[in-house]
Design a protein around this motif. Structure first.
Motif, PDB file in Angstrom:
ATOM      1  N   ASN A 283       0.797  -1.235   0.000  1.00 30.73           N
ATOM      2  CA  ASN A 283       0.000   0.000   0.000  1.00 30.73           C
ATOM      3  C   ASN A 283       0.827   1.280   0.000  1.00 30.73           C
TER       4      ASN A 283
ATOM      5  N   HIS B 255       1.561   2.570  -3.510  1.00 26.02           N
ATOM      6  CA  HIS B 255       0.527   2.740  -4.535  1.00 26.02           C
ATOM      7  C   HIS B 255       0.608   4.102  -5.221  1.00 26.02           C
TER       8      HIS B 255
ATOM      9  N   GLY C 101      -0.587   1.406   5.923  1.00 27.79           N
ATOM     10  CA  GLY C 101      -1.839   0.923   5.319  1.00 27.79           C
ATOM     11  C   GLY C 101      -2.226  -0.466   5.774  1.00 27.79           C
TER      12      GLY C 101
ATOM     13  N   TYR D 233      -8.194  -0.285   6.284  1.00 26.22           N
ATOM     14  CA  TYR D 233      -7.518   0.049   5.023  1.00 26.22           C
ATOM     15  C   TYR D 233      -7.654  -1.064   3.994  1.00 26.22           C
ATOM     16  N   ARG D 234      -7.480  -2.288   4.449  1.00 24.12           N
ATOM     17  CA  ARG D 234      -7.364  -3.403   3.498  1.00 24.12           C
ATOM     18  C   ARG D 234      -8.707  -4.011   3.105  1.00 24.12           C
TER      19      ARG D 234
END
Ligand SMILES: NC(=O)c1ccc[n+]([C@@H]2O[C@H](COP(=O)([O-])OP(=O)(O)OC[C@H]3O[C@@H](n4cnc5c(N)ncnc54)[C@H](O)[C@@H]3O)[C@@H](O)[C@H]2O)c1
Length: 428
Positions: free
Chosen positions: A93, A96, A190, A195-196
């Protein structure tokens, strides 16, 4: 799809007009990447021509599987490849935004895994980089792309059941017990369920309710000493018109949502005995998480069994959970292979033709291809992804501040979204 490097046109299916292929490359060939590979292989329109990963074993396994593809040791090298047209970003993350901007600046179209970024500033820069460089940006790979969710939206939108009144989405998964690398155990990078896993539920809720949420009140929970990241949230959301939503994800893997349907069992990634063993090993500090995680990546045995099985599994309430949509005159929820619709005439169950199974990961590739090659609209674009990320962040902020958060970056589902999706319930 046989992986042929730099094939402009496929002539598979002779007698037919050749298909223009999109040259796609993956940045970060990890577990999430491995989940996508079968869908990429299956699509004639996609030519998976390169991959970048910092781990040598992974690069070796990538070219073993795709002998004509190119393997790069960094995203920087990959984006310099002039033949790559689009990238699928499934790096951790924290990369990204960096990788999406890098790719856009090299003229590549981008699909970025969820969560789109760690914060809204990063997301804004990604949107701006795509705009400035004239490339498409898709915020991809969430469960909102699955056919049953999209069919639910079509039914809601048709007005057959009256106005949408409420959405409730509850997941009980074993997500927190799966092997995690160090970055995934750090909220600042993250890590954790909001978040996930938040993006799956939030994107779905936004698709079903028209896109524009107004507010979020949430709590998060961090209950397992071996996992220094939140593994739980409950949230109450409202759409702009006041439509209420609840969403819950408990990833600690005691009770599993899959047990709630007659065809489900107490098994998701792990069965009961395996979950007991994983917890014991984590408490004793004897679990080799790096080895377990690598086994899920390309070439591992677990990758083969979990992501490359020929099995066609029915829907069960797994990571996305049980979704119940209530309208004035009926409810909609998932069935084994499609949907149940409860209306004034009773209960109807109908199957949906789902290529690649219920989760099917083709839709985002189709959206990318249609957008880049056929010039069709991108629906899950950067501003859409940013709106979903805003809700994810609001869940965590509301939990920290113990107050309701007002949202300011929400965007509507485009009116023509999915207008060609066939939903049997609407035929009558
Ligand atoms: N949508 C889904 O269903 C789904 C499922 C799993 C993971 N994911 C997403 O995939 C992403 C990665 O998670 P994961 O579980 O696959 O983790 P992972 O660690 O298995 O995958 C990340 C990969 O990126 C590589 N990598 C690390 N830094 C890199 C860099 N600077 N450049 C290139 N490669 C680099 C790693 O070696 C690894 O192979 C996350 O964003 C996660 O949310 C999505």
């Amino acid at each position: 799809m046989p992986s042929m490097a730099i094939v402009e046109e496929s002539t598979k299916g002779s007698g037919q007009a050749p298909v223009k292929q999109l040259n796609l490359a993956m940045i970060g060939v990890g577990v999430g990447g491995a989940e996508m590979l079968p869908a990429m292989e299956a699509m004639e329109e996609i030519n998976l021509m390169a991959g970048a990963d910092i781990v040598e074993t992974t690069r070796k396994r990538f070219v073993e599987r795709y002998p004509n593809a190119r393997a790069y040791a960094s995203a920087e090298e990959l984006v310099k490849d002039p033949e790559v047209e689009a990238v699928w970003i499934s790096s951790p993350n924290r990369f990204h935004a960096e990788h999406a901007i890098l790719a856009a600046e090299h003229g590549k179209h981008v699909v970025v895994e969820k969560p789109m970024a760690l914060n809204l500033e990063q997301a804004e820069k990604m949107v701006e980089a795509a705009r400035a460089n004239g490339v498409k940006l898709l915020a991809g790979h969430t469960r909102s792309y699955t056919v049953p969710v999209r069919a639910m939206r079509r039914i809601v939108n048709s007005g057959r059941l009256g106005k949408l009144q409420a959405i409730n989405v509850w997941a009980y998964s074993d997500w927190m017990l799966r092997p995690r690398s160090a970055d995934e155990l750090d909220l600042a990078q993250g890590g954790g369920i909001p978040y996930r896993q938040g993006p799956h539920q939030i994107d779905t809720i936004r698709v079903l309710g028209g896109g524009k949420l107004r507010s979020v009140r949430a709590s998060t929970g961090q209950w397992m000493p071996e996992r220094p990241i939140p593994g739980y949230y409950s949230a109450y959301l409202e759409f702009e018109d006041g439509t209420p939503v609840t969403m819950v994800h408990n990833g600690y893997g005691y009770f599993l949502g899959a047990e709630l349907v007659p065809w489900g069992e107490s098994k998701q990634r792990y069965n009961v005995e395996e979950r007991v063993a994983v917890r014991k090993a984590m408490r004793a500090g004897t679990r080799d998480e790096n080895a377990d995680k690598q086994d899920l990546r390309i070439g591992g045995q677990a990758e083969q069994e979990i992501f490359r099985s020929e099995r066609k599994d029915p829907w069960v309430p797994e990571d996305m959970g049980m979704v119940i949509v209530s309208c004035e005159r009926g409810d909609i929820r998932h069935s084994k292979w499609g949907l149940y619709v409860y209306d004034d005439e009773g209960i109807q169950e109908f199957d949906l033709a789902m290529e690649g199974g219920v989760i099917g990961r083709r839709a985002e590739l189709e959206e990318l291809y249609n957008g880049v090659v056929l010039g069709k609209p991108i629906y899950h674009d950067g501003t859409w992804g940013m709106a979903t990320l805003e809700v994810c962040l609001a869940v965590m902020e509301s939990a920290n501040q113990h107050k309701e958060i007002q949202l300011t970056h929400q965007v509507a589902v485009p009116g023509d979204y999915d207008s060609d999706l066939h939903v049997p319930y609407l035929d009558a």
